[in-house]
Design an enzyme around this catalytic site. Structure first.
Site, PDB file in Angstrom:
ATOM      1  N   GLU A 257       0.805  -1.225   0.000  1.00  0.00           N
ATOM      2  CA  GLU A 257       0.000   0.000   0.000  1.00  0.00           C
ATOM      3  C   GLU A 257       0.844   1.284   0.000  1.00  0.00           C
ATOM      4  O   GLU A 257       0.643   2.171   0.825  1.00  0.00           O
ATOM      5  CB  GLU A 257      -0.931  -0.013   1.211  1.00  0.00           C
ATOM      6  CG  GLU A 257      -1.893  -1.184   1.179  1.00  0.00           C
ATOM      7  CD  GLU A 257      -2.850  -1.233   2.361  1.00  0.00           C
ATOM      8  OE1 GLU A 257      -4.031  -1.489   2.111  1.00  0.00           O
ATOM      9  OE2 GLU A 257      -2.419  -1.018   3.508  1.00  0.00           O
TER      10      GLU A 257
HETATM   11  C1  ACM Z   1      -2.245  -5.475   4.257  1.00  0.00           C
HETATM   12  O1  ACM Z   1      -3.300  -5.941   4.676  1.00  0.00           O
HETATM   13  N1  ACM Z   1      -2.166  -4.194   3.919  1.00  0.00           N
HETATM   14  C2  ACM Z   1      -1.045  -6.285   4.124  1.00  0.00           C
END
Ligand code: ACM
Ligand code: ZN
Length: 497
Positions: A257
């Site tokens: 992310e």
């Molecule tokens: C995640 O759940 N961002 C690894």
């Protein structure tokens, strides 16, 4: 059927019942037979009139044999004469605890290790750093814990929250895990989920001025500056302090992310990208990931990242991916596996323990296909179940999320499937978990149903909206305006000289 979870691979019940002898601590006595021909983690347990015997070829094999024997003999009743030949389907049977969003004490972590041991899980992954808190003492960077371990308030209370583990405390956790046959994998998130670091050392972000340890959740825009050479030095310094503590082979460096908005604005990052000849930010990120992996490798370690680190195809094939589905579907994963990538399966659905019971149901967990269609199963190391703690403020709430799901997951990881009669067998194991301190009230012995499940789901979805959609977007707009102003001032400064 024996009341065991995970249910052993092969059980032969003999004639009659036996009462095993116990030692001075009340533990069942057994004869230990070392057999170097046995596969790692396998054991054979026989209980006859002549007593109990465990045959194994490794310390873990004896630990699992003992665990099974303890479970069988936990009541004062005699047990059926039995021969069990057992061993796991998957070598990696992991559980991840996020101690960054909410801090869990050393005692809570040890309690969770006790639960893992009963369920024959063998890897504890500690998610030690994130936007909401840095949890590990690093002597070279004291502000990480002076500043980065504390946030002004939380979603649940308008009260300061935080904490961290000293290096000595972490050594204690690791040695406790090892005594239970469990490896420990530390995770240091990089370059995303980095807000707590930037709050402590603003120069490590692209625009660090005024950044605070995050109080809400969602994916943050303030990430490590890839144009600042101090960042790579920081990561290497931190890892170097961890080597004497986390002595197992695997290190996790996050990588999920990562938002690239700040990089687009940051003159240092733009210059780094140009100088590296990278076609995308993902490619630049991959260079960093590869450099850290090479550093870990020089220190005898193997690197794990979340699966989207990164989609550029430039990440070294020796790096293990923890597949959580971030931006990647099953067929893309199969392609990556068949191109040589080793993976740990941690699909958000159904393997995240923080998701509502109505979403990640027992049935969904039991039925999930772990090896993607068409993929080489040899490249799958195993399974890992994650408890993210955005909505899990303490141990009591963690236990509500864990049980009964973690027991079912552990059986899936050990056998590759869930055997019949799970609910009946679970009732027995729940008593054992309660004896170890788990708070499992009678009504929670099975997951919430009906209206309770619906409320649980609404609460989760409402909170998700609050995390990302509103606060992060507004925060990002403000930070973007400030960054552009800073860029203009720098330009003006250059013109003046
Ligand atoms: C995640 O759940 N961002 C690894
Ligand atoms: Zn930058």
């Amino acid at each position: 059927m024996l009341k065991l979870i995970p249910y052993p691979k092969q059980v032969t019940e003999g004639e009659g019942t036996v009462k095993t002898a116990t030692d001075e601590f009340g533990a069942p006595k057994y004869e230990r037979v070392y057999d170097e021909g046995m596969a790692a983690e396998n054991y054979e347990l026989t209980v006859t009139d002549n007593g109990a015997k465990i045959r194994a070829g490794s310390q873990s094999g004896f630990i699992y044999g003992e665990t099974t024997l303890n479970l069988l003999t936990s009541s004062a009743e005699p047990i059926a004469a039995t021969r069990i030949c057992d061993g796991p389907k998957w070598a990696w049977r992991g559980y991840m605890l996020d101690v960054s969003r909410y801090f869990f004490s050393v005692d809570d972590v040890k309690k969770q290790i006790d639960f893992m041991a009963v369920l024959k899980l063998n890897v504890l992954h500690l998610h030690l750093t994130d936007d909401q808190g840095w949890r590990v003492e690093i002597k070279k960077y004291p502000r990480l814990t002076e500043v980065g371990a504390w946030r002004r308030r939380t979603l649940f209370r308008l009260k300061r929250h935080g904490g961290y583990y000293t290096q000595e405390e972490l050594k204690e956790i690791v040695s406790y895990a090892h005594a239970n046959g469990i490896k420990v994998v530390p995770e240091i998130e990089f370059p995303g989920h980095f807000t707590a670091v930037i709050a402590a050392y603003p120069e490590l972000g692209c625009y660090g001025k005024g950044v605070k340890v995050a109080e809400n959740f969602g994916v943050k825009y303030d990430v490590a500056c890839l144009g600042n050479p101090q960042v790579m030095q920081f990561v290497k310094d931190v890892l170097s302090e961890l080597f004497p503590i986390f002595t197992d082979e695997y290190y996790h460096i996050g990588g999920d992310e990562v938002l690239y908005q700040r990089y687009e604005l940051c003159p240092k990052c733009r210059k780094a990208k140009e100088e590296a000849g990278a076609k995308s930010w993902a490619e630049l990120q991959a260079r960093f990931v590869n450099e850290i992996a090479a550093f870990l490798n020089e220190n005898g370690k193997r690197t794990i990242t979340w699966n989207e680190a990164v989609p550029s195809g430039k990440v070294d094939k020796s790096i293990i991916w923890q597949y959580w589905q971030g931006g990647l579907d099953e067929s893309a994963l199969a392609t990556e596996i068949n191109a040589g990538r080793q993976v740990i399966i941690s699909s958000r659905c159904p393997y995240y323990l923080d998701l509502p019971y109505a979403t990640n149901t027992l049935r969904a967990i039991a039925e999930y296909r772990d090896v993607p269609q068409g993929a080489d199963p040899e490249k799958v190391l195993g399974l890992e179940f994650a408890l993210w703690t955005e909505l899990v403020p303490d141990q009591r709430n963690a236990e509500k999320k864990m049980f009964p799901r973690l027991a079912l997951m552990a059986e899936k990881a050990w056998r590759g499937e869930v055997a019949d009669d799970f609910p009946v067998r679970y009732t027995e194991i729940a008593e054992k978990l309660i004896a170890l301190g788990a708070d499992i009230p009678e009504k929670l012995k099975m997951p919430p149903k009906g209206i309770a499940a619906v409320i649980d789901k609404i609460w989760f979805n409402r909170s998700q909206l609050y995390w990302g959609a509103i606060t992060n977007l507004i925060g990002n707009i403000k930070a973007t305006v400030a960054a552009k102003k800073q860029n203009r001032e720098m330009e003006d400064g250059k013109k003046d000289v």
